[in-house]
Design a protein around this motif. Structure first.
Motif, PDB file in Angstrom:
ATOM      1  N   LEU A   9       0.841  -1.190   0.000  1.00 47.82           N
ATOM      2  CA  LEU A   9       0.000   0.000   0.000  1.00 47.82           C
ATOM      3  C   LEU A   9       0.878   1.242   0.000  1.00 47.82           C
ATOM      4  CD1 LEU A   9      -1.245  -2.108   2.451  1.00 47.82           C
ATOM      5  CD2 LEU A   9      -3.209  -0.623   1.996  1.00 47.82           C
ATOM      6  N   SER A  10       0.432   2.255  -0.691  1.00 47.99           N
ATOM      7  CA  SER A  10       1.079   3.563  -0.654  1.00 47.99           C
ATOM      8  C   SER A  10       0.067   4.528  -0.058  1.00 47.99           C
ATOM      9  CB  SER A  10       1.489   4.004  -2.060  1.00 47.99           C
ATOM     10  OG  SER A  10       2.034   5.316  -2.036  1.00 47.99           O
ATOM     11  N   GLY A  47       0.491  -2.594  -9.198  1.00 52.84           N
ATOM     12  CA  GLY A  47       0.474  -3.628  -8.170  1.00 52.84           C
ATOM     13  C   GLY A  47       0.410  -3.117  -6.753  1.00 52.84           C
ATOM     14  N   GLU A  48       0.336  -1.779  -6.564  1.00 51.08           N
ATOM     15  CA  GLU A  48       0.255  -1.200  -5.235  1.00 51.08           C
ATOM     16  C   GLU A  48      -1.061  -0.449  -5.077  1.00 51.08           C
ATOM     17  OE1 GLU A  48       3.604   1.191  -4.227  1.00 51.08           O
ATOM     18  OE2 GLU A  48       5.093  -0.289  -4.850  1.00 51.08           O
ATOM     19  N   PHE A  49      -1.651  -0.563  -3.902  1.00 50.43           N
ATOM     20  CA  PHE A  49      -2.873   0.178  -3.615  1.00 50.43           C
ATOM     21  C   PHE A  49      -2.510   1.586  -3.163  1.00 50.43           C
ATOM     22  CE2 PHE A  49      -4.359  -4.196  -3.103  1.00 50.43           C
ATOM     23  CZ  PHE A  49      -5.549  -4.153  -3.813  1.00 50.43           C
ATOM     24  N   PHE A  50      -3.009   2.568  -3.884  1.00 53.05           N
ATOM     25  CA  PHE A  50      -2.773   3.961  -3.517  1.00 53.05           C
ATOM     26  C   PHE A  50      -3.941   4.460  -2.675  1.00 53.05           C
ATOM     27  CE2 PHE A  50      -3.538   8.495  -4.271  1.00 53.05           C
ATOM     28  CZ  PHE A  50      -2.369   9.018  -3.746  1.00 53.05           C
ATOM     29  N   GLY A  55      -0.183   9.086   5.816  1.00 57.73           N
ATOM     30  CA  GLY A  55       0.662   7.910   5.931  1.00 57.73           C
ATOM     31  C   GLY A  55       1.245   7.720   7.321  1.00 57.73           C
ATOM     32  N   THR A  56       1.546   8.815   8.011  1.00 63.06           N
ATOM     33  CA  THR A  56       2.111   8.706   9.359  1.00 63.06           C
ATOM     34  C   THR A  56       1.110   8.073  10.318  1.00 63.06           C
ATOM     35  OG1 THR A  56       3.511  10.654   9.007  1.00 63.06           O
ATOM     36  CG2 THR A  56       3.117   9.981  11.276  1.00 63.06           C
ATOM     37  N   LEU A  57      -0.130   8.533  10.273  1.00 62.76           N
ATOM     38  CA  LEU A  57      -1.159   7.975  11.152  1.00 62.76           C
ATOM     39  C   LEU A  57      -1.484   6.537  10.767  1.00 62.76           C
ATOM     40  CD1 LEU A  57      -3.591  11.019  11.567  1.00 62.76           C
ATOM     41  CD2 LEU A  57      -1.865  10.173  13.175  1.00 62.76           C
TER      42      LEU A  57
END
Length: 276
Positions: A9-10, A47-50, A55-57
């Motif tokens: 995940l991104s 291939g990555e979920f955006f 992102g920190t939390l």
């Protein structure tokens, strides 16, 4: 897609790699539904979920999914924002816990050491606002005693006469009392008490040395010395006051599965109270 073992995940530009089973801890959450192509908020890119979220939390969200515990840094303060993120992902048990900040916020812990010297002996009394901390410290401290006839103490106890450990005095759950040094008992027996404080393996008989080791142990354990004062000048009682911010015991969400359910039926809060 639900059969993939590793998921990338991104989230807000921060990359996370985890197992699909971790994201499926709560089957009704958006993260679990994402793996079943039922999450319009998420975009699959190379291939990555955006995910266009903080992102920190999300790192705390992932920690919760991996451990089912809420564990936050001592200086954490974004409870409302993290609660909002938990609600967005459909993790309502986590959101419910975060709404109760009084269970999560660190509390001030006070610890006091009283020290006095009387002739060849030193006396210690430790009082703490948190009984668990006092109990942990009591497990680190051991008092050893031994006897020798005559009025000379020119060498340590002979190896054939090992020192005997003594239990610490515990007037209550919040304090302990112990002493070190030498004294004469009935029958002209010289009694000596040594103190050892883990992880240090030395057995110390000098009260000043024991005090120094004790204070150093507390400082290494996160306490801060805030004051020193003389309580009784006649009895030469010195008082050392410490404080530290301590987060309460971890909060755990227990997942209950019911027969025939498609996922997590309910979650309940378990709060392990530390201290009395």
């Amino acid at each position: 897609m639900s059969n993939r073992e590793v998921v990338v995940l991104s989230v807000g530009g921060v990359r996370f790699v985890t197992r699909a089973s971790t994201l499926q801890q709560f089957p009704e959450s958006r993260l679990a539904r994402m793996l079943n192509d039922d999450g319009w908020e998420f975009t699959l890119v190379n291939g990555e979920f955006f995910v266009d979220r903080d992102g920190t939390l999300f790192s705390y969200i992932m920690d919760f999914l991996r451990t089912l515990q809420v564990s936050l840094p001592t200086d954490f303060s974004d409870y409302q924002r993290l609660q909002r993120e938990a609600e967005f992902y459909g993790l309502y048990p986590l959101a419910d816990l975060l709404s109760q900040e009084h269970l999560l916020k660190p509390r001030l812990e006070i610890l006091e050491v009283r020290f006095s010297l009387q002739e060849m002996q030193a006396f210690f009394r430790i009082f703490g606002s948190c009984s668990t901390t006092v109990e942990t410290l009591a497990e680190q401290i051991t008092v050893f005693t031994g006897q020798q006839s005559g009025r000379s103490w020119n060498s340590p106890f002979p190896s054939q006469k090992p020192l005997v450990p003594l239990p610490l005095e515990r007037p209550s759950h919040h304090d302990m009392v112990f002493q070190c040094g030498t004294d004469y008992s009935a029958g002209d027996q010289l009694v000596a008490r040594y103190v050892s404080i883990k992880p240090d393996n030395r057995k110390l008989i000098n009260g000043t040395n024991v005090l120094g080791l004790l204070l150093d142990t507390l400082l290494k354990d996160g306490f801060r010395l805030i004051s020193t004062r003389t309580v009784s000048s006649e009895e030469k009682v010195e008082c050392y006051s410490f404080e530290r911010m301590k987060r309460p015991a971890g909060l755990t969400v227990t997942v209950n599965q019911t027969p025939g359910s498609s996922g997590v039926a309910q979650a309940k809060r378990n709060h392990v109270q530390k201290g009395k």
